[in-house]
Scaffold this motif. Structure first.
Motif, PDB file in Angstrom:
ATOM      1  N   GLU A  78     -34.655  30.831  15.609  1.00  0.00           N
ATOM      2  CA  GLU A  78     -33.328  30.605  15.024  1.00  0.00           C
ATOM      3  C   GLU A  78     -33.108  29.128  14.751  1.00  0.00           C
ATOM      4  O   GLU A  78     -32.490  28.749  13.741  1.00  0.00           O
ATOM      5  N   GLY A  79     -33.617  28.267  15.618  1.00  0.00           N
ATOM      6  CA  GLY A  79     -33.484  26.828  15.399  1.00  0.00           C
ATOM      7  C   GLY A  79     -34.109  26.377  14.094  1.00  0.00           C
ATOM      8  O   GLY A  79     -33.616  25.451  13.433  1.00  0.00           O
ATOM      9  N   TYR A  80     -35.198  27.025  13.684  1.00  0.00           N
ATOM     10  CA  TYR A  80     -35.874  26.659  12.439  1.00  0.00           C
ATOM     11  C   TYR A  80     -35.024  26.955  11.203  1.00  0.00           C
ATOM     12  O   TYR A  80     -35.322  26.456  10.102  1.00  0.00           O
ATOM     13  N   LEU A  81     -33.970  27.738  11.370  1.00  0.00           N
ATOM     14  CA  LEU A  81     -33.111  28.061  10.227  1.00  0.00           C
ATOM     15  C   LEU A  81     -32.415  26.826   9.667  1.00  0.00           C
ATOM     16  O   LEU A  81     -31.998  26.820   8.505  1.00  0.00           O
ATOM     17  N   GLN A  82     -32.298  25.767  10.480  1.00  0.00           N
ATOM     18  CA  GLN A  82     -31.646  24.560   9.981  1.00  0.00           C
ATOM     19  C   GLN A  82     -32.375  24.002   8.771  1.00  0.00           C
ATOM     20  O   GLN A  82     -31.764  23.624   7.773  1.00  0.00           O
ATOM     21  N   MET A  83     -33.713  23.935   8.842  1.00  0.00           N
ATOM     22  CA  MET A  83     -34.448  23.393   7.690  1.00  0.00           C
ATOM     23  C   MET A  83     -34.391  24.350   6.507  1.00  0.00           C
ATOM     24  O   MET A  83     -34.362  23.920   5.357  1.00  0.00           O
ATOM     25  N   ALA A  84     -34.339  25.659   6.781  1.00  0.00           N
ATOM     26  CA  ALA A  84     -34.216  26.630   5.691  1.00  0.00           C
ATOM     27  C   ALA A  84     -32.871  26.486   4.987  1.00  0.00           C
ATOM     28  O   ALA A  84     -32.794  26.487   3.752  1.00  0.00           O
ATOM     29  N   ALA A  85     -31.810  26.341   5.772  1.00  0.00           N
ATOM     30  CA  ALA A  85     -30.474  26.193   5.187  1.00  0.00           C
ATOM     31  C   ALA A  85     -30.356  24.897   4.396  1.00  0.00           C
ATOM     32  O   ALA A  85     -29.743  24.863   3.316  1.00  0.00           O
ATOM     33  N   GLU A  86     -30.946  23.821   4.907  1.00  0.00           N
ATOM     34  CA  GLU A  86     -30.938  22.561   4.170  1.00  0.00           C
ATOM     35  C   GLU A  86     -31.681  22.698   2.850  1.00  0.00           C
ATOM     36  O   GLU A  86     -31.227  22.221   1.806  1.00  0.00           O
ATOM     37  N   ALA A  87     -32.844  23.351   2.888  1.00  0.00           N
ATOM     38  CA  ALA A  87     -33.644  23.517   1.670  1.00  0.00           C
ATOM     39  C   ALA A  87     -32.896  24.323   0.624  1.00  0.00           C
ATOM     40  O   ALA A  87     -32.922  24.003  -0.576  1.00  0.00           O
ATOM     41  N   VAL A  88     -32.218  25.364   1.061  1.00  0.00           N
ATOM     42  CA  VAL A  88     -31.431  26.180   0.127  1.00  0.00           C
ATOM     43  C   VAL A  88     -30.349  25.331  -0.540  1.00  0.00           C
ATOM     44  O   VAL A  88     -30.133  25.403  -1.755  1.00  0.00           O
ATOM     45  N   ALA A  89     -29.671  24.510   0.258  1.00  0.00           N
ATOM     46  CA  ALA A  89     -28.606  23.664  -0.296  1.00  0.00           C
ATOM     47  C   ALA A  89     -29.170  22.573  -1.203  1.00  0.00           C
ATOM     48  O   ALA A  89     -28.518  22.157  -2.168  1.00  0.00           O
ATOM     49  N   GLN A  90     -30.375  22.102  -0.932  1.00  0.00           N
ATOM     50  CA  GLN A  90     -30.956  20.997  -1.683  1.00  0.00           C
ATOM     51  C   GLN A  90     -31.642  21.428  -2.969  1.00  0.00           C
ATOM     52  O   GLN A  90     -31.733  20.630  -3.912  1.00  0.00           O
ATOM     53  N   CYS A  91     -32.154  22.650  -3.026  1.00  0.00           N
ATOM     54  CA  CYS A  91     -32.855  23.106  -4.229  1.00  0.00           C
ATOM     55  C   CYS A  91     -31.883  23.207  -5.399  1.00  0.00           C
ATOM     56  O   CYS A  91     -30.870  23.925  -5.306  1.00  0.00           O
ATOM     57  N   PRO A  92     -32.149  22.547  -6.504  1.00  0.00           N
ATOM     58  CA  PRO A  92     -31.233  22.604  -7.648  1.00  0.00           C
ATOM     59  C   PRO A  92     -31.222  23.954  -8.351  1.00  0.00           C
ATOM     60  O   PRO A  92     -30.260  24.276  -9.049  1.00  0.00           O
ATOM     61  N   GLU A  93     -32.286  24.728  -8.181  1.00  0.00           N
ATOM     62  CA  GLU A  93     -32.373  26.072  -8.739  1.00  0.00           C
ATOM     63  C   GLU A  93     -33.058  26.979  -7.736  1.00  0.00           C
ATOM     64  O   GLU A  93     -33.737  26.512  -6.822  1.00  0.00           O
ATOM     65  N   THR A  94     -32.899  28.284  -7.915  1.00  0.00           N
ATOM     66  CA  THR A  94     -33.601  29.232  -7.056  1.00  0.00           C
ATOM     67  C   THR A  94     -35.103  29.138  -7.315  1.00  0.00           C
ATOM     68  O   THR A  94     -35.537  29.226  -8.469  1.00  0.00           O
ATOM     69  N   PRO A  95     -35.920  28.972  -6.288  1.00  0.00           N
ATOM     70  CA  PRO A  95     -37.371  28.931  -6.506  1.00  0.00           C
ATOM     71  C   PRO A  95     -37.900  30.277  -7.000  1.00  0.00           C
ATOM     72  O   PRO A  95     -37.359  31.330  -6.638  1.00  0.00           O
ATOM     73  N   THR A  96     -38.951  30.216  -7.782  1.00  0.00           N
ATOM     74  CA  THR A  96     -39.654  31.452  -8.138  1.00  0.00           C
ATOM     75  C   THR A  96     -40.670  31.798  -7.065  1.00  0.00           C
ATOM     76  O   THR A  96     -41.035  32.970  -6.901  1.00  0.00           O
ATOM     77  N   HIS A  97     -41.134  30.783  -6.302  1.00  0.00           N
ATOM     78  CA  HIS A  97     -42.120  30.981  -5.253  1.00  0.00           C
ATOM     79  C   HIS A  97     -41.770  30.117  -4.043  1.00  0.00           C
ATOM     80  O   HIS A  97     -41.342  28.965  -4.204  1.00  0.00           O
ATOM     81  N   ILE A  98     -41.975  30.662  -2.854  1.00  0.00           N
ATOM     82  CA  ILE A  98     -41.840  29.908  -1.607  1.00  0.00           C
ATOM     83  C   ILE A  98     -43.166  30.057  -0.868  1.00  0.00           C
ATOM     84  O   ILE A  98     -43.607  31.179  -0.589  1.00  0.00           O
TER      85      ILE A  98
END
Length: 347
Positions: A188-208
């Motif tokens: 659950e702690g790792y979700l912080q970097m996931a949430a930051e990445a979602v907020a930082q990405c200017p568009e939805t990625p086609t691939h992760i």
């Protein structure tokens, strides 16, 4: 190089007794707001590295001054324990408690740092092959270091035995039958970097693209990405050719041990997956790719030249995108938008 499609996508658990990964990023952010070292890490545009429209790299090397994303794991577990014990957790909240683990790298640093902050003790078992420089780094964080066994599995067994014999809290970053509560919180702690990445990405990625050892990072990021972006991104899990624990388990439709030689991707060189991560990735990932040591190491110089110096473990996901054959196998094209994670500092 080997790639397989996931036949279990959006299906049932492969480990029925284990939970799926948490997706409650708000709970993480609320607790991390109390930590002055918990600053957002950058999302770097590295589109020059591959023939894609965008290549976004979430750079975790400076996370909480501990050198990797794992700062968000064990330290978060310990902080959660302190918050449950006191409304105002501080340096003496967990006095008398001892956390024990085995580590070949960054997880031990997170345990040591978290214990020190809240007044607990940390005991980290390391194998005989672990460099003394790493043992010194652990001691600098206040941990007691015990050498035991020829490899990580042996040191983990020693840590487990020590927990039973002394009444200490075993804090592993993997999960197995009967051991779910702590690794669930850790992931659950790792979700912080996931949430930051979602907020930082200017568009939805086609691939992760997500590198994996036992699968903690990959399982957490994939689960959160599905809650936000749904089925839009194709999620690919990258493992060492020598340790395809997740790929083999997906192919076998159950958790299996994937034996093989040692890999230079040391932090990813895990022969058995976390059951929580396996459940999440069986549901959320589309493809499972393995790369050889050479296929990863040949890209590290280019990464370093662009200021993204890391280890083979930390750069495996980006290396997959830089490899023409791997990129084709992942169905990444010129117009694709790719999100990767640079997970640790260079050694």
């Amino acid at each position: 190089m080997r790639i397989i499609k996931n036949p279990h996508r959006a299906g049932n658990k492969l480990a029925p007794s284990a939970p799926y990964p948490s997706t409650d990023a708000t709970r993480v952010a609320d607790l991390l707001s109390l930590c002055p070292a918990a600053k957002e890490t950058p999302l770097v545009d590295a589109s020059d590295l591959a023939q894609v429209a965008h290549l976004w790299v979430k750079d975790e090397r400076a996370r909480m001054n501990l050198g990797s994303f794992k700062a968000l794991g064990a330290a978060y577990v310990i902080a959660r324990h302190a918050a449950e014990k006191s409304d105002e957790p501080g340096v003496d909240t967990l006095t008398g408690a001892t956390y024990v683990t085995a580590s070949a790298g960054n997880h031990g640093m997170s345990v040591a740092a978290g214990a020190r902050i809240f007044g607990a003790k940390a005991v980290v078992f390391i194998a005989e092959t672990v460099p003394e420089s790493f043992a010194e780094r652990l001691r600098e964080q206040g941990a007691s270091v015990v050498r035991s066994g020829a490899d990580y599995a042996a040191s983990m067994e020693a840590a487990n035995n020590a927990a039973d014999e002394n009444g200490w809290t075993l804090l592993s970053d993997s999960s197995w039958e009967g051991y779910f509560e702590i690794p669930y919180t850790l992931m659950e702690g790792y979700l912080q970097m996931a949430a930051e990445a979602v907020a930082q990405c200017p568009e939805t990625p086609t691939h992760i693209i997500l590198q994996a050892g036992v699968g903690g990072l990959a399982g957490a990021v994939a689960a959160y990405s599905r809650t936000v972006w749904g089925d839009a991104p194709k999620i690919v899990v990258v493992e060492p050719e020598a340790a395809p624990a997740l790929q083999s388990s997906i192919a076998a439709s159950k958790c299996v041990f994937a034996d093989g030689p040692d890999s230079i991707m040391g932090r990813l060189d895990c022969k058995e997956p976390s059951l929580i991560a396996l459940n999440g990735l069986a549901r959320d990932a589309d493809l499972f790719l393995t790369l050889s040591d050479d296929e990863v190491s040949e890209q590290l110089g280019t990464l370093a030249a662009l200021g993204l110096e890391t280890t083979a473990s930390g750069g495996a996901g980006v290396a997959a995108v830089m490899n023409d054959a791997a990129r084709h196998s992942m169905e990444i094209e010129d117009h694709s938008r790719v999100l990767c994670f640079l997970s640790e500092v260079a050694e």
